[in-house]
Design an enzyme around this catalytic site. Structure first.
Site, short mmCIF file in Angstrom:
data_model
loop_
_atom_site.label_atom_id
_atom_site.label_comp_id
_atom_site.label_asym_id
_atom_site.label_seq_id
_atom_site.Cartn_x
_atom_site.Cartn_y
_atom_site.Cartn_z
N ALA A 1 -4.43 7.39 -4.80
CA ALA A 1 -3.04 6.94 -4.96
C ALA A 1 -3.09 5.42 -5.17
CB ALA A 1 -2.23 7.29 -3.72
N GLY B 1 0.83 -1.21 0.00
CA GLY B 1 0.00 0.00 0.00
C GLY B 1 0.86 1.25 0.00
N ASN B 2 0.25 2.36 0.36
CA ASN B 2 0.99 3.62 0.46
C ASN B 2 0.40 4.46 1.58
OD1 ASN B 2 -1.21 5.34 -0.74
ND2 ASN B 2 -0.75 4.09 -2.56
N TYR B 3 0.94 5.67 1.76
CA TYR B 3 0.60 6.50 2.91
C TYR B 3 -0.60 7.43 2.69
CZ TYR B 3 5.23 5.13 4.63
OH TYR B 3 6.32 4.42 5.05
#
Length: 399
Positions: free
Chosen positions: A278, A211-213
């Site tokens: 995102a 995943g990402n932030y």
């Protein structure tokens, strides 16, 4: 725009309290109705008699105005007002507001307020610069409050010259402008807009993912702004812990595949789409059915590309649709953004960069450039709610 507006003016225990008289006079001169709520400490600096004479209303200070059981309703004040202005706002009051410490009439009124709240800090520079004060101001701003600083609009990163309360005429000017902007434009009435927001999670096994932030804050701010301006908004949201903006139809997804399916299904019926999510560019080639145990010194994950949602919608786009993309870059920002603009058939692209500290992921602020075939517009760092307004202004001109 202040004519006929009902303003609650909160006054706290600051040497700048005398300036509240000038604020009252300026508000009334513009046709506003003013109700003063003052803290006990505030009465040490300015008398309620003076304030009452200016507003032609009894000043509210205590919960009970008399000993006969008559009480002042903070709930009624919260419903009555078109705006609440706290000027001057001491460090103590700002801290109580940020943490919900309702130990006086002013704080309970603030906590019951349904209208926009404007805060004009007043303290010495050391108190203002202290991390706890800065964190409290950020917290209040994150709640949607407006911070008024000398020669500034919303909370800025620089501290030099900060702390003292802004001059009364500029406070009233700021209030007037903000309330004017708060009036719904409804320029998107009748339009259907698709917005994607947040990250996607690509499963490795039942308990791990790639995943990402992304917090989703930018996409949710865009959804709220479009809805405020009359659009019928469909928000496809990745896994985030944010409340759904009022009037928005939300579709929750987790993976890129799910976001792709929801977006491609909804887009043909839309007038526009803003692709703010995102989305993960890669996912594991295989997903384990059970938790992968630590049995070796290393683990090799084979990744494969996910769907390119922007490119697919760019292929589906008709001449009557507008498509907006986002480019989060770490280097060669403008070059990469312009390539994406052309490749994915976007009408314009919103560029932001991880090199701008205090923006993008997990932040309440952002700093963007809007790039289209007609050129580039650069914007200063500002809260994401304000960035959303800039982006939707650009969209509204095309839709």
């Amino acid at each position: 725009m202040l004519k006929g507006k009902k303003i609650v003016l909160g006054i706290t225990g600051s040497i700048a309290a005398y300036k509240a008289c000038l604020i009252i006079r300026a508000l009334i001169k513009q046709g506003a109705e003013v109700q003063v709520v003052i803290t006990p400490a505030g009465k040490e600096f300015i008398t309620p008699i003076t304030l009452s004479a200016l507003t032609h209303k009894p000043v509210v200070s205590e919960f009970f105005s008399q000993r006969d059981g008559t009480w002042n309703s903070h709930v009624d004040l919260g419903l009555w007002a078109d705006a609440m202005l706290i000027a001057p706002a001491t460090a103590s009051t700002i801290g109580k507001m940020a943490n919900g410490i309702a130990d006086n009439m002013l704080i309970t009124t603030y906590l019951s307020m349904k209208a926009p709240v404007f805060i004009a800090p007043a303290m010495d520079l050391d108190m203002y610069a202290h991390p706890s004060t800065q964190q409290n101001l950020k917290t209040l701003q994150g709640y949607g409050n407006h911070i008024i600083e000398p020669q500034s609009g919303f909370l800025a990163s620089g501290l030099e010259g900060k702390g003292r309360m802004e001059e009364p005429e500029r406070i009233v000017e700021f209030l007037d402008k903000a309330l004017s902007q708060a009036e719904p434009l409804k320029d998107l009435a009748g339009k259907s807009i698709l917005i994607t927001a947040g990250p996607t999670y690509e499963k490795i096994d039942p308990v791990r993912f790639i995943g990402n932030y992304s917090s989703g804050k930018m996409g949710f701010a865009l959804a709220a702004e479009c809805a405020r301006r009359g659009a019928d908004v469909t928000l496809v949201a990745g896994p985030v812990s944010l409340s759904t903006p009022e009037g928005v139809n939300r579709i929750d997804v987790e993976s890129c595949q799910e976001m792709y399916e929801a977006s491609t299904k909804a887009f043909p019926k839309m007038d526009a789409a803003i692709l703010c999510a995102a989305v993960a560019d890669f996912r594991p080639e295989t997903t384990a059915d059970q938790k992968i145990k630590r049995e070796k010194d290393d683990l090799v994950l084979r990744l494969q590309p996910t769907h390119d949602i922007a490119q697919q919608l760019g292929t589906l786009k008709t001449d009557n649709q507008v498509l907006v993309g986002f480019a989060l870059e770490t280097n060669d920002e403008e070059v990469n953004a312009k390539k994406k603009l052309a490749k994915k058939n976007l009408d314009f692209i919103v560029l932001n960069s991880t090199r701008n500290k205090g923006t993008t992921f997990r932040s309440d602020d952002n700093q963007i450039s809007i790039i289209s075939a007609n050129g580039q517009k650069d914007f200063p760092k500002k809260p994401k709610t304000e960035v959303a307004r800039d982006i939707v202004d650009e969209l509204a001109a095309l839709i």
